[in-house]
Scaffold this active site. Structure first.
Site, PDB file in Angstrom:
ATOM      1  N   ARG A  96       0.852  -1.190   0.000  1.00 40.48           N
ATOM      2  CA  ARG A  96       0.000   0.000   0.000  1.00 40.48           C
ATOM      3  C   ARG A  96       0.890   1.242   0.000  1.00 40.48           C
ATOM      4  O   ARG A  96       1.933   1.262   0.663  1.00 40.48           O
ATOM      5  CB  ARG A  96      -0.876   0.071   1.277  1.00 40.48           C
ATOM      6  CG  ARG A  96      -1.752  -1.109   1.503  1.00 40.48           C
ATOM      7  CD  ARG A  96      -2.786  -1.314   0.441  1.00 40.48           C
ATOM      8  NE  ARG A  96      -3.727  -0.211   0.287  1.00 40.48           N
ATOM      9  CZ  ARG A  96      -4.604  -0.115  -0.705  1.00 40.48           C
ATOM     10  NH1 ARG A  96      -4.651  -1.037  -1.633  1.00 40.48           N
ATOM     11  NH2 ARG A  96      -5.425   0.905  -0.772  1.00 40.48           N
ATOM     12  N   HIS A 114      13.071  -2.692  -1.846  1.00 39.71           N
ATOM     13  CA  HIS A 114      12.471  -2.547  -3.176  1.00 39.71           C
ATOM     14  C   HIS A 114      13.279  -3.357  -4.182  1.00 39.71           C
ATOM     15  O   HIS A 114      14.505  -3.220  -4.250  1.00 39.71           O
ATOM     16  CB  HIS A 114      12.444  -1.074  -3.586  1.00 39.71           C
ATOM     17  CG  HIS A 114      11.790  -0.870  -4.910  1.00 39.71           C
ATOM     18  ND1 HIS A 114      10.423  -0.917  -5.068  1.00 39.71           N
ATOM     19  CD2 HIS A 114      12.302  -0.683  -6.146  1.00 39.71           C
ATOM     20  CE1 HIS A 114      10.127  -0.754  -6.347  1.00 39.71           C
ATOM     21  NE2 HIS A 114      11.247  -0.607  -7.016  1.00 39.71           N
ATOM     22  N   LEU A 149       7.602   8.081  -3.632  1.00 38.31           N
ATOM     23  CA  LEU A 149       7.574   6.613  -3.687  1.00 38.31           C
ATOM     24  C   LEU A 149       8.925   6.017  -4.111  1.00 38.31           C
ATOM     25  O   LEU A 149       9.485   6.409  -5.151  1.00 38.31           O
ATOM     26  CB  LEU A 149       6.487   6.159  -4.670  1.00 38.31           C
ATOM     27  CG  LEU A 149       6.285   4.643  -4.768  1.00 38.31           C
ATOM     28  CD1 LEU A 149       5.684   4.090  -3.491  1.00 38.31           C
ATOM     29  CD2 LEU A 149       5.416   4.307  -5.963  1.00 38.31           C
ATOM     30  N   ASP A 150       9.408   5.061  -3.340  1.00 38.78           N
ATOM     31  CA  ASP A 150      10.642   4.319  -3.656  1.00 38.78           C
ATOM     32  C   ASP A 150      11.813   5.251  -3.986  1.00 38.78           C
ATOM     33  O   ASP A 150      12.620   4.975  -4.880  1.00 38.78           O
ATOM     34  CB  ASP A 150      10.404   3.356  -4.841  1.00 38.78           C
ATOM     35  CG  ASP A 150       9.330   2.322  -4.526  1.00 38.78           C
ATOM     36  OD1 ASP A 150       9.194   1.946  -3.349  1.00 38.78           O
ATOM     37  OD2 ASP A 150       8.621   1.893  -5.459  1.00 38.78           O
ATOM     38  N   GLU A 179      17.649 -10.367  -1.091  1.00 39.45           N
ATOM     39  CA  GLU A 179      16.821  -9.613  -0.139  1.00 39.45           C
ATOM     40  C   GLU A 179      17.021 -10.156   1.274  1.00 39.45           C
ATOM     41  O   GLU A 179      17.140  -9.398   2.245  1.00 39.45           O
ATOM     42  CB  GLU A 179      15.342  -9.709  -0.513  1.00 39.45           C
ATOM     43  CG  GLU A 179      15.059  -9.131  -1.888  1.00 39.45           C
ATOM     44  CD  GLU A 179      13.580  -9.081  -2.238  1.00 39.45           C
ATOM     45  OE1 GLU A 179      12.733  -9.425  -1.407  1.00 39.45           O
ATOM     46  OE2 GLU A 179      13.283  -8.682  -3.380  1.00 39.45           O
TER      47      GLU A 179
END
Ligand code: GRF
Length: 223
Positions: A96, A114, A149-150, A179
């Protein structure tokens, strides 16, 4: 008797599988001197909730579909996070977009992972975009979250090769393995008090990190 100092409190936000959450859980106590005090999911069916329960971690579902406005959903998240007096909020596959108010409230103690070498490919479908662009390398970034965002200052990146025969799934699998290495490292640094957000850059041990963040070679040598 000497009382142990209380451990930093971490809240993890998820939406799905929770394999990054699992990597954090697996490193708690050994590598990461912290407690995950709550795992919050915006989806009731997120498999990550079971991972948390199996580790006896408190879970909470706050279903975004129950809220008409993003701000109301975010306000419910804030109430839950603040109940636990979280020192760090970790977004681990949380799908979200968070409101600016939410991000500003926790800025400096809000991390995200990310699946791209940011600033490349913010947003969705990062693996397919790397393939479409015929990139030779791809990867993943842990960064501080800022309202854009990001776009937050990078902390660590890990790179993987893009192979000729790759599709989005095989590439995603290769990225995910990295990750599970870099997210626990970043969380460990934070809870040890070594990592800070300073303006638009991340600091590790008071030193400004490169814009790409530290760079992880396999296997596990940081530059
Ligand atoms: C990961 O690929 C992460 O980079 C992205 O969402 C995915 C979450 O996977 N932000 P999981 O839920 O941790 O398995």
């Amino acid at each position: 008797m000497i009382e142990e100092a209380p451990k930093p409190k971490v809240v993890v936000l998820i939406s799905g599988n929770g394999s990054n959450l699992q990597a954090l859980i697996d490193n708690l106590g050994t590598e990461i001197p912290a407690d995950i005090v709550c795992v919050i999911s915006n989806r009731p069916d997120a498999a990550g909730l079971d991972r948390a329960k199996n580790a006896s971690i408190h879970t909470r579902v706050i279903d975004h579909a129950d809220f008409e406005q993003r701000e109301l959903f975010d306000a419910a998240l804030i109430r839950e996070i603040d109940k636990h007096a979280a020192d760090l909020i970790v977004l681990a596959g949380f799908m979200r977009i968070l409101s600016n108010d939410f991000v500003r409230r926790y800025q400096g103690r809000l991390l995200n992972i990310h699946p791209s070498l940011l600033p490349k490919y913010p947003g969705l479908s990062t693996h397919q975009r790397a393939l479409d662009a015929k990139d030779k390398k791809h990867g993943v970034t842990v960064h501080f979250v800022i309202p854009e965002l990001d776009a937050g200052p990078n902390i660590i990146q890990a790179e993987v090769p893009v192979l000729k025969q790759d599709d989005a799934e095989s590439l995603a699998n290769r990225v995910q393995k990295q990750e599970y290495v870099i997210y626990p490292i970043a969380v460990k640094w934070f809870v040890e008090g070594r990592l800070q957000l300073h303006g638009d850059r991340a600091l590790l041990d008071q030193e400004v990190l490169p814009e790409s963040g530290l760079y992880l070679d396999s296997p596990h040598t940081l530059h």
